[in-house]
Motif scaffolding. Structure first.
Motif: not given
Length: 319
Positions: A226-242
């Motif tokens: 069963r396919p999805f139309n939309t995928v939202i991805c919230l990645p961890y990114d070490p550039r924004f740790d501080s």
């Protein structure tokens, strides 16, 4: 900053996109126009978007997953209607990203450029959904400053909308196309008040084309055929740790806490999802929430009675 490289190729002259423009052309033309600042007023507008972004992130703190679920619910109702139950996939990936997949109405360049990138603008009619004019999406900035959106018009086709947000790339783009940025910032009243944040750029104001989707995208975008139309991805990114005060361990812990917010009450409020799959690839666990309903006989005229059951991993949780 004079040698900053633009994140996408730009012709010497680019007019506003017309009806025949591709999604990529629509997004890139609009973002390029937003990156140009030739007056202090335009600079002030851009910085005010950044201020509102920060304010709304604080006001929606802790709601990033709930807001994405509400958006998925509204998209389902617009795309599929009330006739069937929807499927929702929520995943914490092994590489450290929160992913939410839905089957609802696909995202368009207009939604990205006006609902997500602005405030109080939406294609939703009043009372149509429980999400509110794209404002809730700003809650994702609590978790990441580099969200990614993938959507397609045809469920079995390729993703024809591929969007990423990146404040560093957006800042380079603005600096490249606004050579007088510093001088114009200095003309603002806030400069006289000692505001030294001259590089304040609203993240969601500058959607960029994502030419390199994550390798797991196609696998995540389908479950049990069963396919999805939309995928939202919230990645961890070490550039924004501080700036986010968030380590990878904190990111994972916050996502797992958000999973516990999917209470039976929330499942009933969303009302359209018959199956919600919650996966933790780091832990190696999968949990399923099923909502089902049936009509019950009622002796009272013009009164309908329904029984709704919520099951979690095969065990009834609420009825």
């Amino acid at each position: 900053m004079a040698n900053a490289r633009c994140p996408f190729p730009i012709p010497a002259q680019m007019s506003a996109p017309g009806a025949g423009s591709s999604p990529r052309e629509q997004v890139e033309a609009t973002v390029l126009d937003r990156a140009r600042h030739d007056t202090s007023d335009r600079v002030g507008d851009t910085r005010s978007f950044a201020n509102m972004e920060q304010t709304l992130t604080r006001e929606y703190w802790g709601r990033f997953l709930i807001e994405l679920l509400q958006n998925a619910r509204d998209a389902w109702l617009r795309g599929r209607g009330m006739g069937q139950d929807g499927l929702l996939r929520i995943r914490l990936t092994a590489d450290g990203a929160l992913v939410v997949c839905n089957e609802g109405e696909s995202l368009t360049p207009e939604v990205v450029l006006h609902s997500i990138s602005k405030f109080g603008e939406s294609s939703k009619k009043y009372g149509e959904g429980i999400g509110h004019k794209g404002i809730g999406f700003k809650a994702v900035l609590e978790l990441t400053h580099a969200p990614r959106l993938f959507s397609r018009t045809h469920p079995d086709g390729p993703f024809d909308l591929q969007i990423k947000f990146d404040p560093e790339e957006a800042r380079r783009l603005v600096r490249e196309h606004s050579p007088n940025w510093d001088r114009l910032v200095a003309e603002l009243p806030s400069a006289a008040a000692g505001d030294g944040r001259g590089d304040r750029i609203p993240i969601l104001r500058f959607p960029l084309w994502d030419a390199e989707p994550p390798p797991w995208l196609d696998r995540a975008a389908k479950i049990d055929g069963r396919p999805f139309n939309t995928v939202i991805c919230l990645p961890y990114d070490p550039r924004f740790d501080s700036v986010l005060e968030l380590s990878r361990e904190d990111f994972v812990a916050r996502v797992r806490r958000a999973f516990t917010d999917i209470s039976d009450e929330v499942v009933l409020l969303l009302s359209v999802f018959g199956r919600i799959v919650v996966e933790d690839e780091i832990e190696g666990s999968t949990h399923e929430i099923l909502r089902s309903g049936r009509s019950l006989p009622c002796a009272t005229r013009d009164l309908q009675l329904h029984e709704v059951t919520v099951d979690r991993d095969g065990q009834t949780s609420s009825k």
